[in-house]
Enzyme design. Sequence first.
Site, PDB file in Angstrom:
ATOM      1  N   LYS A   1       0.829  -1.206   0.000  1.00  0.00           N
ATOM      2  CA  LYS A   1       0.000   0.000   0.000  1.00  0.00           C
ATOM      3  C   LYS A   1       0.865   1.258   0.000  1.00  0.00           C
ATOM      4  O   LYS A   1       0.540   2.245  -0.669  1.00  0.00           O
ATOM      5  CB  LYS A   1      -0.861  -0.018   1.263  1.00  0.00           C
ATOM      6  CG  LYS A   1      -2.139   0.727   1.167  1.00  0.00           C
ATOM      7  CD  LYS A   1      -3.207   0.196   2.098  1.00  0.00           C
ATOM      8  CE  LYS A   1      -2.748  -0.453   3.367  1.00  0.00           C
ATOM      9  NZ  LYS A   1      -2.604   0.436   4.528  1.00  0.00           N
TER      10      LYS A   1
ATOM     11  N   CYS B   1      25.286   4.243  13.077  1.00  0.00           N
ATOM     12  CA  CYS B   1      24.822   4.541  14.425  1.00  0.00           C
ATOM     13  C   CYS B   1      25.387   3.533  15.433  1.00  0.00           C
ATOM     14  O   CYS B   1      26.540   3.629  15.793  1.00  0.00           O
ATOM     15  CB  CYS B   1      23.296   4.629  14.450  1.00  0.00           C
ATOM     16  SG  CYS B   1      22.718   5.740  15.732  1.00  0.00           S
TER      17      CYS B   1
ATOM     18  N   GLY C   1      26.328   0.755  14.788  1.00  0.00           N
ATOM     19  CA  GLY C   1      27.443   0.180  14.031  1.00  0.00           C
ATOM     20  C   GLY C   1      28.719   1.003  14.168  1.00  0.00           C
ATOM     21  O   GLY C   1      29.834   0.477  14.104  1.00  0.00           O
TER      22      GLY C   1
ATOM     23  N   HIS D   1      22.292   8.339  10.343  1.00  0.00           N
ATOM     24  CA  HIS D   1      21.713   7.348   9.419  1.00  0.00           C
ATOM     25  C   HIS D   1      21.663   7.927   7.999  1.00  0.00           C
ATOM     26  O   HIS D   1      20.637   8.470   7.590  1.00  0.00           O
ATOM     27  CB  HIS D   1      20.288   6.989   9.850  1.00  0.00           C
ATOM     28  CG  HIS D   1      20.232   6.254  11.145  1.00  0.00           C
ATOM     29  ND1 HIS D   1      20.370   4.888  11.217  1.00  0.00           N
ATOM     30  CD2 HIS D   1      20.056   6.686  12.411  1.00  0.00           C
ATOM     31  CE1 HIS D   1      20.283   4.511  12.473  1.00  0.00           C
ATOM     32  NE2 HIS D   1      20.090   5.583  13.227  1.00  0.00           N
TER      33      HIS D   1
ATOM     34  N   GLU E   1      21.266   6.525   5.280  1.00  0.00           N
ATOM     35  CA  GLU E   1      20.286   5.824   4.422  1.00  0.00           C
ATOM     36  C   GLU E   1      18.960   6.564   4.279  1.00  0.00           C
ATOM     37  O   GLU E   1      18.265   6.412   3.285  1.00  0.00           O
ATOM     38  CB  GLU E   1      20.016   4.405   4.937  1.00  0.00           C
ATOM     39  CG  GLU E   1      19.553   4.285   6.378  1.00  0.00           C
ATOM     40  CD  GLU E   1      20.707   4.237   7.367  1.00  0.00           C
ATOM     41  OE1 GLU E   1      21.846   4.539   6.955  1.00  0.00           O
ATOM     42  OE2 GLU E   1      20.467   3.931   8.538  1.00  0.00           O
TER      43      GLU E   1
HETATM   44  N1  GLN Z   1      21.565   2.422  20.763  1.00  0.00           N
HETATM   45  C1  GLN Z   1      22.409   3.440  20.283  1.00  0.00           C
HETATM   46  C2  GLN Z   1      22.051   4.797  20.878  1.00  0.00           C
HETATM   47  O1  GLN Z   1      20.983   4.982  21.368  1.00  0.00           O
HETATM   48  C3  GLN Z   1      22.391   3.518  18.774  1.00  0.00           C
HETATM   49  C4  GLN Z   1      21.090   3.947  18.200  1.00  0.00           C
HETATM   50  C5  GLN Z   1      20.914   3.590  16.756  1.00  0.00           C
HETATM   51  O2  GLN Z   1      21.616   2.732  16.237  1.00  0.00           O
HETATM   52  N2  GLN Z   1      19.957   4.212  16.080  1.00  0.00           N
HETATM   53  O3  GLN Z   1      22.843   5.710  20.833  1.00  0.00           O
END
Ligand code: GLN
Length: 544
Positions: A19, A388, A390, A517, A519
């Site tokens: 959708k 993040c 990562g 992020h 992405e």
């Molecule tokens: N858990 C981590 C934080 O709060 C990373 C958050 C995430 O990967 N969006 O900083």
Amino acid sequence: MTTTKYIFVIGGVMSSVGKGVASASIGRILQARGFEVTLMKIDPYINVDAGTMNPTEHGEVFVTEDGDETDQDIGNYERFIEKDILSTNYMTTGRVYQSVIQRERNLEYGGKCVEVVPHIPEEVIDRIKLAAKKTKAEIVIIEIGGTIGEYQNVLFLEAARMLKLKNPNDVRFVLVSYLPIPAKVGEMKTKPTQHAVRSLNGAGIQPDFIICRSEQAIDKKRREKLATFCGIEPKAAISCADVDSIYEVPLTFQKEKLDEQILEKFGLKLGKSDMKKWQNLVKKIKQVKKRVKIAIVGKYFGTGDFTLADSYVSVIEATKHSAWKQGLQVEFEWIDSETYEKDPKKVKELSEYNGIIVPGGFGTRGIEGIIKAIKYVREKKIPYLGLCYGMQLATIEFARNVAKIRNATTTEMDIEAKHQVIHIMPDQEKKLLKQDYGGTMRLGAWQCKLKRNTKAQKAYSKAVISERHRHRYEFNNEYRARLEKAGLKISGTSPDDRIVEIIELENHPFFLGVQFHPEFKSRPLDPHPLYMSFIKACTKNRKT
Ligand code: GLN
């Protein structure tokens, strides 16, 4: 153009039939005809936003420029219409009730009895109109979450019905349905769709179009059946068979003349359609054969016995966008990081991939497995992109194994640990103590300045960038000098230099972690520079 036009997209028969993509595709084809278009999403759950939900429950949490934590469909809208969608375009049952109750407390209803009907649907309509005004849209497409017949979305359907009643020429309805072809029957069935339309009629709504999702295209007989039993014109049954890439859907709709039919029903001028770039994109997606193998090591894959990649949809799309641009097709592998905790030797399998991504995440489960994976790809020089969590986990791995800070960790894992190289952001600590979790992270677009002659700066070719964030923890500056001395390069920070935003390694083909992020900002026609650099490094890391 005199009045704003509204198209409601409603789901019939079952969920997950696309959708969101259908709504986004309608947006794209109308935009291609020269109209100012915006898209809105209504989620029927009580949660005020998607931020407090586990991704395995509801898929990825998308983050907007202005820091709203929304349903992943907003990401599809942005990717299809190539525009930022802001918080005004997103609502949930929780959000609607919250503002009605707040207004009642403020005596804004002037002593009236505040009722579910009409006050809730009226609030919904106000929000739709506000989004139209803010975006200056000529056509607003509103996707109502859930499926027809559910108790949860009734008040939103009521809002749609009321808006149509007041503006009969400005409101149209699209039902996205599914037509099964049961294996043993071998014939496409329209009955579930007929029932869905009956239920919709019960809510006072008659669809103008039915998008017929199915394994195959609908034939003449089904089209006529739908026309007879669902009260639409035969051509208003829009055939939409499964396709390999979601980006083909706007072209499918155009073939069915959905754009022309919608504009005709609104009495709007039929401008020339400009879909050239999009057509080229789809052509390229279909032609590209060469493969690049990417493993995503994460923790949000399981739903019962099934593995779902829904939790990482923007990461997946961003990777694909960059790969297509470089003439490659991505072959993804989903790796549950807990496997490496149970069987650490298995981490060797990572050498089979051209590159590894560790996406965002929260909590303690599966984290040591991810750290094992990062150690392996750092040592074996396999391209690594950390998003993040990562980035934070790459910092921890480096601290432990290169800077020799034993037991280095994040506060998120161990609040008492001696070496918290990642720790809670000062303003976040107070929020956690108060259990103030909803919508309180460091969210949305923040600037980051890049250090010259780094991989990050070369990728962006800019001095200052802006990216979307969603985190509570950050790089602990007490360890900055020590980690830098051990060889960790800090290639991006907040403009005031306080928050570490990007880390990278030299003497590695590509090892880069970002606190944000990227992405969320990648678009099929405009891939993200960091993903582009990562994929480029992956192609150099060929296995054959
Ligand atoms: N858990 C981590 C934080 O709060 C990373 C958050 C995430 O990967 N969006 O900083």
